[in-house]
Enzyme design. Structure first.
Site, PDB file in Angstrom:
ATOM      1  N   ARG A  57     -24.461   5.735  -6.652  1.00  0.00           N
ATOM      2  CA  ARG A  57     -23.779   5.042  -5.553  1.00  0.00           C
ATOM      3  C   ARG A  57     -24.762   4.341  -4.621  1.00  0.00           C
ATOM      4  O   ARG A  57     -24.565   4.325  -3.401  1.00  0.00           O
ATOM      5  CB  ARG A  57     -22.902   6.012  -4.736  1.00  0.00           C
ATOM      6  N   ARG A  64     -20.828   1.965   0.957  1.00  0.00           N
ATOM      7  CA  ARG A  64     -20.476   1.869   2.371  1.00  0.00           C
ATOM      8  C   ARG A  64     -21.563   2.272   3.357  1.00  0.00           C
ATOM      9  O   ARG A  64     -21.430   2.032   4.551  1.00  0.00           O
ATOM     10  CB  ARG A  64     -19.208   2.693   2.648  1.00  0.00           C
ATOM     11  N   ARG A 117     -17.429  -6.417   1.117  1.00  0.00           N
ATOM     12  CA  ARG A 117     -16.158  -5.750   0.783  1.00  0.00           C
ATOM     13  C   ARG A 117     -15.021  -6.383   1.582  1.00  0.00           C
ATOM     14  O   ARG A 117     -13.937  -6.620   1.029  1.00  0.00           O
ATOM     15  CB  ARG A 117     -16.311  -4.266   1.112  1.00  0.00           C
ATOM     16  N   ASP A 127     -16.025   0.624 -11.005  1.00  0.00           N
ATOM     17  CA  ASP A 127     -15.596   2.004 -10.777  1.00  0.00           C
ATOM     18  C   ASP A 127     -15.126   2.587 -12.094  1.00  0.00           C
ATOM     19  O   ASP A 127     -14.745   1.848 -13.009  1.00  0.00           O
ATOM     20  CB  ASP A 127     -14.457   2.062  -9.742  1.00  0.00           C
ATOM     21  N   TYR A 185      -7.462  11.916 -13.237  1.00  0.00           N
ATOM     22  CA  TYR A 185      -6.878  10.929 -12.317  1.00  0.00           C
ATOM     23  C   TYR A 185      -5.585  10.344 -12.889  1.00  0.00           C
ATOM     24  O   TYR A 185      -4.629  10.080 -12.158  1.00  0.00           O
ATOM     25  CB  TYR A 185      -7.873   9.798 -12.031  1.00  0.00           C
TER      26      TYR A 185
HETATM   27  O1  1CP Z   1     -23.883   1.925  -6.841  1.00  0.00           O
HETATM   28  C1  1CP Z   1     -22.990   2.500  -7.489  1.00  0.00           C
HETATM   29  O2  1CP Z   1     -23.198   3.561  -8.083  1.00  0.00           O
HETATM   30  C2  1CP Z   1     -21.656   1.826  -7.469  1.00  0.00           C
HETATM   31  C3  1CP Z   1     -20.786   1.903  -8.667  1.00  0.00           C
HETATM   32  C4  1CP Z   1     -19.810   3.096  -8.681  1.00  0.00           C
HETATM   33  C5  1CP Z   1     -19.831   4.153  -9.594  1.00  0.00           C
HETATM   34  C6  1CP Z   1     -20.869   4.451 -10.663  1.00  0.00           C
HETATM   35  C7  1CP Z   1     -18.677   3.281  -7.846  1.00  0.00           C
HETATM   36  C8  1CP Z   1     -18.263   2.411  -6.740  1.00  0.00           C
HETATM   37  N1  1CP Z   1     -17.983   4.380  -8.302  1.00  0.00           N
HETATM   38  C9  1CP Z   1     -18.667   4.939  -9.351  1.00  0.00           C
HETATM   39  C10 1CP Z   1     -18.280   6.115 -10.145  1.00  0.00           C
HETATM   40  C11 1CP Z   1     -17.098   6.938  -9.764  1.00  0.00           C
HETATM   41  N2  1CP Z   1     -15.923   6.553  -9.175  1.00  0.00           N
HETATM   42  C12 1CP Z   1     -16.997   8.321 -10.074  1.00  0.00           C
HETATM   43  C13 1CP Z   1     -18.051   9.103 -10.848  1.00  0.00           C
HETATM   44  C14 1CP Z   1     -19.208   9.516 -10.000  1.00  0.00           C
HETATM   45  C15 1CP Z   1     -18.891  10.491  -8.900  1.00  0.00           C
HETATM   46  O3  1CP Z   1     -18.494  11.635  -9.195  1.00  0.00           O
HETATM   47  O4  1CP Z   1     -19.083  10.097  -7.735  1.00  0.00           O
HETATM   48  C16 1CP Z   1     -15.759   8.777  -9.627  1.00  0.00           C
HETATM   49  C17 1CP Z   1     -15.208  10.200  -9.737  1.00  0.00           C
HETATM   50  C18 1CP Z   1     -15.069   7.652  -9.061  1.00  0.00           C
HETATM   51  C19 1CP Z   1     -13.668   7.636  -8.516  1.00  0.00           C
HETATM   52  C20 1CP Z   1     -13.597   7.121  -7.143  1.00  0.00           C
HETATM   53  N3  1CP Z   1     -13.991   5.858  -6.772  1.00  0.00           N
HETATM   54  C21 1CP Z   1     -13.111   7.780  -5.984  1.00  0.00           C
HETATM   55  C22 1CP Z   1     -12.511   9.194  -5.960  1.00  0.00           C
HETATM   56  C23 1CP Z   1     -13.556  10.258  -5.814  1.00  0.00           C
HETATM   57  C24 1CP Z   1     -12.936  11.653  -5.783  1.00  0.00           C
HETATM   58  O5  1CP Z   1     -13.519  12.513  -5.103  1.00  0.00           O
HETATM   59  O6  1CP Z   1     -11.902  11.908  -6.423  1.00  0.00           O
HETATM   60  C25 1CP Z   1     -13.259   6.907  -4.897  1.00  0.00           C
HETATM   61  C26 1CP Z   1     -12.899   7.157  -3.467  1.00  0.00           C
HETATM   62  C27 1CP Z   1     -13.835   5.700  -5.425  1.00  0.00           C
HETATM   63  C28 1CP Z   1     -14.110   4.459  -4.645  1.00  0.00           C
HETATM   64  C29 1CP Z   1     -15.450   3.827  -4.797  1.00  0.00           C
HETATM   65  N4  1CP Z   1     -16.123   3.575  -5.986  1.00  0.00           N
HETATM   66  C30 1CP Z   1     -17.309   2.916  -5.735  1.00  0.00           C
HETATM   67  C31 1CP Z   1     -17.393   2.723  -4.316  1.00  0.00           C
HETATM   68  C32 1CP Z   1     -18.505   2.001  -3.603  1.00  0.00           C
HETATM   69  C33 1CP Z   1     -16.243   3.292  -3.749  1.00  0.00           C
HETATM   70  C34 1CP Z   1     -15.859   3.271  -2.278  1.00  0.00           C
HETATM   71  C35 1CP Z   1     -14.886   2.161  -2.086  1.00  0.00           C
HETATM   72  C36 1CP Z   1     -14.903   1.551  -0.729  1.00  0.00           C
HETATM   73  O7  1CP Z   1     -14.206   2.089   0.146  1.00  0.00           O
HETATM   74  O8  1CP Z   1     -15.559   0.515  -0.514  1.00  0.00           O
END
Ligand code: 1CP
Length: 353
Positions: free
Chosen positions: A31, A35, A44, A81, A157
């Site tokens: 990540r 943010r 964004r 994502d 999910y």
């Molecule tokens: O730099 C990077 O790594 C960005 C790319 C990226 C990756 C690899 C994002 C952007 N998400 C992910 C993977 C991801 N997404 C996972 C696997 C890794 C982990 O466990 O963190 C998972 C479970 C998600 C699902 C997800 N995406 C959630 C739910 C998490 C949960 O606890 O259930 C959420 C809230 C997101 C949103 C998201 N994805 C990425 C960003 C930057 C964001 C935030 C969105 C925003 O508000 O701008």
């Protein structure tokens, strides 16, 4: 005769898979775009919704590059994502402020049969275009990582319709209706293979598979729904793209990390921050590359606590095959200066070794 350079020596990241680390280990952060960076929030806002950002190649490339402009990192990761897979397969996803992902729940096997990989590949064309443009924008020494969620984590999910702490529905299908659940996992195995393969064709050089909820299953479930599907995904990818290293992040796998890489055929494992360092050195790193595993909360705290934790990780892993990373994604309220300090710590500790 001119020597043809093999890709293995071209980036610090790719070299890490081939040989034990010498000098500074490669470094990137899960990540790393997101943010905690004010410039991410601006882009964004310009994009509209989070998924609009993921499907806008120009803006997705921009946010993927933002952390690299600030910090000396060895890899970029595609900005996307894991939930673009269900969205592409025909199960619409949206991200709600303060809630997270919201999906129209899959109710039964009839719903599984509606999911379409052809539709997904068309729907995700902008994601592959992002990979292509990102590779073109990166310097040669920066590796490009493509990624996907793993079937089990994606299925949680898709069945719950949102983030969950209890995994009631996922576990219900996994344990009570394994034959029916296998139908969904089968679709997801194919979807993950096609999604990752398309990223490689577009320019991804390393792949990471995120099984963020692997740790909530018992031994039978872990073998059946984490190891088995991932092993099949990896075998298929290896026949198509034998040169591309694959990392698995099986968060919470604990002692099951021992032998995991060999069982599923991956080239390295990303460790979460609960995995003991000395144990991992002997039981995991002796056999495969390890990536990790600083606690993102400690990155947010910074200072002496971070110095202590970084030194412990480097002492344990820096002599073997190793990529420095966090044990989970950066938290949104992390001060960017702490990331800069972390990059310096890894660099300085390594020059003193
Ligand atoms: O730099 C990077 O790594 C960005 C790319 C990226 C990756 C690899 C994002 C952007 N998400 C992910 C993977 C991801 N997404 C996972 C696997 C890794 C982990 O466990 O963190 C998972 C479970 C998600 C699902 C997800 N995406 C959630 C739910 C998490 C949960 O606890 O259930 C959420 C809230 C997101 C949103 C998201 N994805 C990425 C960003 C930057 C964001 C935030 C969105 C925003 O508000 O701008």
């Amino acid at each position: 005769m001119t020597q043809i350079q093999t890709p293995v020596s071209e980036t610090r990241m790719l070299a890490a898979f081939a040989a034990p680390n010498s000098g500074r280990p490669p470094l990137w952060l899960m990540r790393q775009a997101g943010r905690y960076l004010p410039e991410y929030k601006a882009t964004r806002a310009e994009a509209g919704s989070f998924l609009d950002l993921c499907y806008n190649p120009r803006l997705a490339v921009e946010v993927a590059l933002q952390p690299l402009r600030r910090f000396d990192l060895d890899a970029a990761i595609l900005f996307s994502d894991i939930l673009v897979i269900p969205d592409g397969l025909g199960q619409p996803v949206r991200f709600e402020e303060g809630v997270g992902p919201v999906l129209l729940r899959l109710e039964d096997t009839v719903d599984f049969a509606q999911l379409s990989i052809d539709r997904m590949l068309k729907h995700l064309a902008p994601v592959y275009e992002t990979v292509d443009r990102l590779r073109a924008a990166l310097p040669r020494e920066t590796a490009l990582i493509g990624f996907s969620g793993a079937p089990w984590t994606l299925a949680t999910y898709m069945l719950e319709g949102r983030s969950t702490r209890e995994f009631h529905l996922g576990k219900y299908w996994a344990y009570a209706r394994p034959d029916d659940f296998a139908l969904l996992v089968e679709v997801l195995v194919e979807a993950v293979v096609e999604h990752l393969s398309a990223q490689v064709r577009a320019g991804a050089e390393i792949l990471q598979i995120f099984d963020s909820w692997a740790g909530v299953l018992d031994d039978w479930g872990f073998r059946r729904w984490v190891e088995e599907p991932t092993r099949r995904i990896v075998a298929k990818l290896k026949t198509r793209h034998p040169e591309v290293p694959i990392l698995l992040f099986a968060r919470g796998a604990g002692a099951r990390h021992a032998g995991l890489a060999a069982r599923v055929g991956v080239d390295g494992v990303a460790l979460d921050c609960t995995v003991p360092l000395q144990w991992a050195r002997q039981e995991v790193q002796a056999h495969t590359l390890v990536q990790g595993n600083l606690d993102p909360v400690i990155l947010r705290i910074g200072g002496a606590a971070m110095q202590r934790a970084v030194s412990a990780i480097l002492e344990s892993f820096a002599g073997g095959r190793f990529i420095f990373n966090l044990g989970h994604g950066i938290l949104p309220d992390t001060p960017p200066e702490h990331v800069a300090a972390l990059v310096n710590m890894v660099r300085e500790a390594s020059t003193n070794r």
